[in-house]
Design a protein around this motif. Structure first.
Motif, PDB file in Angstrom:
ATOM      1  N   LEU A  23      35.238  32.674  43.598  1.00 12.90           N
ATOM      2  CA  LEU A  23      34.037  32.512  42.778  1.00 12.90           C
ATOM      3  C   LEU A  23      34.228  33.164  41.415  1.00 12.90           C
ATOM      4  O   LEU A  23      33.837  32.596  40.379  1.00 12.90           O
ATOM      5  N   LYS A  24      34.847  34.336  41.396  1.00 14.98           N
ATOM      6  CA  LYS A  24      35.116  35.024  40.127  1.00 14.98           C
ATOM      7  C   LYS A  24      36.081  34.208  39.276  1.00 14.98           C
ATOM      8  O   LYS A  24      35.904  34.081  38.059  1.00 14.98           O
ATOM      9  N   LEU A  29      37.349  31.075  34.641  1.00 18.90           N
ATOM     10  CA  LEU A  29      38.143  29.935  34.162  1.00 18.90           C
ATOM     11  C   LEU A  29      37.304  28.719  33.805  1.00 18.90           C
ATOM     12  O   LEU A  29      37.727  27.882  33.021  1.00 18.90           O
ATOM     13  N   GLY A  30      36.125  28.619  34.399  1.00 23.50           N
ATOM     14  CA  GLY A  30      35.342  27.397  34.269  1.00 23.50           C
ATOM     15  C   GLY A  30      35.919  26.354  35.220  1.00 23.50           C
ATOM     16  O   GLY A  30      36.764  26.656  36.062  1.00 23.50           O
ATOM     17  N   PRO A  31      35.454  25.103  35.125  1.00 19.81           N
ATOM     18  CA  PRO A  31      35.963  24.060  36.013  1.00 19.81           C
ATOM     19  C   PRO A  31      37.492  24.005  35.963  1.00 19.81           C
ATOM     20  O   PRO A  31      38.082  23.966  34.883  1.00 19.81           O
ATOM     21  N   ILE A  41      44.644  33.591  41.023  1.00 21.13           N
ATOM     22  CA  ILE A  41      44.447  34.551  42.113  1.00 21.13           C
ATOM     23  C   ILE A  41      45.768  35.114  42.617  1.00 21.13           C
ATOM     24  O   ILE A  41      45.832  36.247  43.077  1.00 21.13           O
ATOM     25  N   GLY A  42      46.819  34.311  42.546  1.00 21.70           N
ATOM     26  CA  GLY A  42      48.122  34.750  43.035  1.00 21.70           C
ATOM     27  C   GLY A  42      48.356  34.392  44.497  1.00 21.70           C
ATOM     28  O   GLY A  42      49.074  35.090  45.205  1.00 21.70           O
ATOM     29  N   TRP A  72      37.345  21.828  40.592  1.00 21.39           N
ATOM     30  CA  TRP A  72      36.369  22.693  41.265  1.00 21.39           C
ATOM     31  C   TRP A  72      35.503  23.381  40.216  1.00 21.39           C
ATOM     32  O   TRP A  72      35.983  23.764  39.147  1.00 21.39           O
ATOM     33  N   GLU A  73      34.217  23.549  40.556  1.00 24.91           N
ATOM     34  CA  GLU A  73      33.310  24.267  39.657  1.00 24.91           C
ATOM     35  C   GLU A  73      32.208  24.926  40.469  1.00 24.91           C
ATOM     36  O   GLU A  73      31.894  24.502  41.576  1.00 24.91           O
TER      37      GLU A  73
END
Length: 76
Positions: A23-24, A29-31, A41-42, A72-73
């Motif tokens: 979520l972060k 990053l936005g969509p 995230i790694g 994804w958004e």
């Protein structure tokens, strides 16, 4: 197995990539595509896809098909 932390009360392993991380990532990053989020995230791309899919089922995020990729958004 790698050294992973356990919850002291339940004895269960803690989540290596909690949903809040995804979520972060979307908030910052936005969509974004699955690969971009996994890189941020790694984690492995498949891990990111499964976490995002779960978040979609819970109503936290949405996705749409763009070409051969999913974008994804965060849900409003």
């Amino acid at each position: 197995m790698a050294d992973r932390d356990r919850d002291e009360e339940s004895g269960k392993f803690t989540e290596e990539y909690p949903p809040q991380d995804f979520l972060k990532a979307l908030d910052e990053l936005g969509p974004s595509g699955t690969t971009d989020i996994s890189n941020y995230i790694g984690c492995d791309r498949r891990t990111a896809y499964l976490k995002l899919k779960s978040l979609k089922e819970e109503g936290e995020v949405r996705s749409r098909k763009v070409g051969n990729s999913l974008l994804w958004e965060l849900k409003d």
